[in-house]
Design an enzyme around this catalytic site. Structure first.
Site, short mmCIF file in Angstrom:
data_model
loop_
_atom_site.label_atom_id
_atom_site.label_comp_id
_atom_site.label_asym_id
_atom_site.label_seq_id
_atom_site.Cartn_x
_atom_site.Cartn_y
_atom_site.Cartn_z
N ASP A 42 0.85 -1.19 0.00
CA ASP A 42 0.00 0.00 0.00
C ASP A 42 0.89 1.25 0.00
O ASP A 42 1.80 1.36 -0.82
CB ASP A 42 -0.97 -0.08 1.19
CG ASP A 42 -2.02 1.02 1.22
OD1 ASP A 42 -2.99 0.95 0.45
OD2 ASP A 42 -1.85 1.96 2.02
N HIS A 66 -7.02 -6.64 -0.81
CA HIS A 66 -5.98 -5.63 -0.66
C HIS A 66 -4.94 -5.99 0.42
O HIS A 66 -3.75 -5.76 0.25
CB HIS A 66 -6.64 -4.28 -0.34
CG HIS A 66 -5.66 -3.15 -0.23
ND1 HIS A 66 -4.91 -2.71 -1.30
CD2 HIS A 66 -5.31 -2.37 0.83
CE1 HIS A 66 -4.15 -1.70 -0.91
NE2 HIS A 66 -4.37 -1.48 0.37
N TYR A 111 -1.86 11.32 2.02
CA TYR A 111 -2.73 11.66 0.89
C TYR A 111 -2.76 13.17 0.65
O TYR A 111 -2.88 13.63 -0.48
CB TYR A 111 -4.16 11.16 1.16
CG TYR A 111 -4.27 9.67 1.30
CD1 TYR A 111 -4.47 8.85 0.19
CD2 TYR A 111 -4.18 9.05 2.55
CE1 TYR A 111 -4.58 7.47 0.31
CE2 TYR A 111 -4.28 7.67 2.69
CZ TYR A 111 -4.48 6.89 1.56
OH TYR A 111 -4.58 5.52 1.70
#
Length: 321
Positions: A104, A299, A234
């Site tokens: 990730d 994921h 982010y």
């Protein structure tokens, strides 16, 4: 639960970083993603420590028991890689090159580490997130908004304080369970006021690979720190893009194996499969030796399918030991 794992704090790059370590031998650096912690690598640490490797898994800045600077501008790839280089200088001793495993955001960080400091990496196994070459003309957020719209989770993470408030209403443990159990191959949307799209009182059934106790461990850390540290990765996407302009077109020059689940939202993003399988990935990562697509894996594949992932990592790293 934490059999023989040692914990300590190392001062690196101006922050205090918490690390978990176990084992002796060639060093493997494990880099976690969002919303995770060093703890996400518990299965890998146990496996590799018992096979003659020294495992080091930090809580990255902003996570768990590591410092969390408040400004998003302190979370660029230059900061994060700087932390890891400082960590390697502190723990690796004379060992110049180490093995790296990322997942990730940890995979994105590992790509950056290999781009900036390839001389420190012996070989890399990256999970879930393929290399993303920098687009010289398009800022990341502009692109994401154009493709997915404003309700897309990365766009929703941008405004400081807003999503934090919404997640506080849903409750920390519930939010973590929503993320960790997300198995929709489509994009993740978080429309304002709608949470994850179903009532917050509806029960979440945990998969066989995730226990209540494990969820509680994550929650105990996130209840202390909140999610802002994770969101700041982010929130620095566009700044990151500006700062990495000198590396436009740069290749990753270390040996790489890439593993992804076929129901992972990253693998099902527009253009991802073509990039991974039709030559783009290999062009940008010339030493890409193997791509593995795990059928039916989501994921969080290193937690969901630890035995397979451990074997994939082990088989690859053995070539360089």
């Amino acid at each position: 639960m934490e059999d023989g794992i040692e914990h300590r704090t190392v001062n690196v790059n101006g922050i205090n970083m918490h690390i978990a370590e176990k084992g002796e031998g060639p060093l493997i650096l494990f880099i976690h993603g969002f919303p995770e912690l060093w703890y996400s690598w518990r299965h890998q640490i146990a496996f590799f420590a018992s096979r003659g490797y020294r495992c080091v898994a930090p809580d990255l800045r902003g996570f768990g028991d590591s410092d969390a600077p408040s400004s998003p501008s302190a979370y660029t790839s230059l900061h994060i890689v700087g932390d890891l280089i400082g960590l390697l200088d502190a723990v690796a001793g004379e060992e110049e090159k180490v093995f790296v495993v990322g997942h990730d955001w940890g995979a994105l960080t590992a790509w950056s580490l290999c781009m900036y400091r390839p001389e420190r990496v012996k070989a890399l196994v990256n999970l879930s997130v393929a290399f993303t070459p920098r687009h010289p003309m398009r800022k990341p957020l502009q692109t994401l908004r154009a493709v997915y719209g404003n309700d897309y989770y990365i766009c929703r993470f941008q405004e400081s304080g807003v999503i934090e408030e919404e997640f506080a209403e849903i409750g920390t443990e519930r939010v973590l369970k929503e993320f960790l159990t997300y198995r929709n191959p489509g994009p993740l949307y978080l429309p304002k006021g709608k949470g994850f799209g179903h009532p917050t009182e509806s029960p979440i059934l945990l998969p066989s690979w995730l226990s209540e106790q494990e969820c509680k461990y994550y929650a105990s850390k996130y209840q202390k720190t909140g999610f802002t540290g994770g969101f700041n990765y982010y929130r620095s996407l566009d700044l990151n893009w500006e700062l990495t302009a000198p590396w436009t077109g740069a290749q990753i020059k270390v040996p790489v194996k890439f593993v992804v689940g076929d129901v992972d939202l990253t693998y099902n993003a527009p253009g991802a499969k073509d990039y991974i399988h039709k030559g783009g990935f290999k062009r940008d990562v010339p030493l890409l030796e193997e791509v593995v697509v795990l059928e039916g894996a989501g994921h969080f594949l290193h937690q969901e399918r630890p035995h397979e992932i451990n074997k994939h990592i082990y088989d690859f790293f053995r070539n360089f030991s």
